[in-house]
Design a protein around this motif. Structure first.
Motif, PDB file in Angstrom:
ATOM      1  N   PRO A  76       0.841  -1.087  -0.026  1.00 11.40           N
ATOM      2  CA  PRO A  76       0.146  -0.052   0.110  1.00 11.40           C
ATOM      3  C   PRO A  76       0.940   1.294  -0.015  1.00 11.40           C
ATOM      4  N   GLU A  77       0.204   2.262  -0.622  1.00 14.55           N
ATOM      5  CA  GLU A  77       1.114   3.437  -0.894  1.00 14.55           C
ATOM      6  C   GLU A  77       0.623   4.629   0.134  1.00 14.55           C
ATOM      7  N   ILE A  78       1.389   5.433   0.659  1.00 13.64           N
ATOM      8  CA  ILE A  78       1.075   6.410   1.569  1.00 13.64           C
ATOM      9  C   ILE A  78       0.224   7.492   0.803  1.00 13.64           C
ATOM     10  N   GLY A  79       0.023   7.874  -0.311  1.00 15.64           N
ATOM     11  CA  GLY A  79      -0.600   8.756  -0.968  1.00 15.64           C
ATOM     12  C   GLY A  79      -2.005   8.278  -1.119  1.00 15.64           C
ATOM     13  N   TYR A  80      -2.340   6.969  -1.135  1.00 17.32           N
ATOM     14  CA  TYR A  80      -3.760   6.427  -1.219  1.00 17.32           C
ATOM     15  C   TYR A  80      -4.235   5.978   0.120  1.00 17.32           C
ATOM     16  N   GLY A  81      -4.097   6.795   1.090  1.00 19.92           N
ATOM     17  CA  GLY A  81      -4.527   6.416   2.456  1.00 19.92           C
ATOM     18  C   GLY A  81      -4.064   5.353   3.055  1.00 19.92           C
ATOM     19  N   ASN A  82      -3.052   4.760   2.446  1.00 22.17           N
ATOM     20  CA  ASN A  82      -2.057   3.765   3.099  1.00 22.17           C
ATOM     21  C   ASN A  82      -2.945   2.316   3.306  1.00 22.17           C
ATOM     22  N   LYS A  83      -3.832   2.288   2.323  1.00 19.71           N
ATOM     23  CA  LYS A  83      -4.559   1.110   2.168  1.00 19.71           C
ATOM     24  C   LYS A  83      -5.108   0.709   0.718  1.00 19.71           C
ATOM     25  N   LEU A  84      -5.101  -0.521   0.560  1.00 19.22           N
ATOM     26  CA  LEU A  84      -5.690  -1.050  -0.728  1.00 19.22           C
ATOM     27  C   LEU A  84      -7.195  -1.246  -0.613  1.00 19.22           C
ATOM     28  N   ILE A  85      -7.848  -0.971  -1.977  1.00 22.31           N
ATOM     29  CA  ILE A  85      -9.377  -1.258  -1.939  1.00 22.31           C
ATOM     30  C   ILE A  85      -9.534  -2.456  -2.509  1.00 22.31           C
ATOM     31  N   LYS A  86     -10.799  -2.857  -2.179  1.00 23.38           N
ATOM     32  CA  LYS A  86     -11.499  -4.139  -2.320  1.00 23.38           C
ATOM     33  C   LYS A  86     -12.067  -4.037  -4.065  1.00 23.38           C
ATOM     34  N   HIS A  87     -11.717  -4.901  -4.999  1.00 27.80           N
ATOM     35  CA  HIS A  87     -12.342  -5.067  -6.280  1.00 27.80           C
ATOM     36  C   HIS A  87     -13.076  -6.501  -6.247  1.00 27.80           C
ATOM     37  N   HIS A  88     -14.118  -6.638  -6.754  1.00 28.66           N
ATOM     38  CA  HIS A  88     -15.035  -7.457  -6.935  1.00 28.66           C
ATOM     39  C   HIS A  88     -14.601  -8.209  -8.130  1.00 28.66           C
ATOM     40  N   VAL A  89     -13.947  -9.286  -8.146  1.00 24.71           N
ATOM     41  CA  VAL A  89     -13.362 -10.334  -9.235  1.00 24.71           C
ATOM     42  C   VAL A  89     -14.619 -10.988  -9.754  1.00 24.71           C
ATOM     43  N   SER A  90     -15.468 -11.245  -8.904  1.00 24.31           N
ATOM     44  CA  SER A  90     -16.820 -12.152  -9.095  1.00 24.31           C
ATOM     45  C   SER A  90     -17.724 -11.692  -7.952  1.00 24.31           C
TER      46      SER A  90
END
Length: 79
Positions: A18-32
């Motif tokens: 995760p990157e600091i510039g993006y709120g230090n979080k990854l987002i959830k992506h629905h694959v299905s």
């Protein structure tokens, strides 16, 4: 039951943390949506997944309209 393809500590697209510039979080992506399969990605990697010219197809395993049905059903359950 929700299945996760990766943990929220590394993007499944670029394999970076995760990157600091993006709120230090990854987002959830629905694959299905059915079955519910989720991958953690950076916001900019999420944009790459849905790029109209060159989408990352293996991370899109649903048909148009499925997301609307999924979220409409979730909203009904909460009401």
């Amino acid at each position: 039951m929700i299945r996760y393809l990766n943990k929220p500590d590394m993007c499944i697209v670029c394999f970076m943390k995760p990157e600091i510039g993006y709120g230090n979080k990854l987002i959830k992506h629905h694959v299905s949506y059915d079955p519910e399969i989720i991958a953690y990605v950076h916001y900019h990697c999420h944009q790459k997944i849905h790029d109209t010219d060159k989408p990352i197809n293996f991370l899109i395993q649903y048909e148009d309209g499925e997301s609307r049905k999924f979220y409409a059903a979730k909203k009904e359950v909460k009401a």
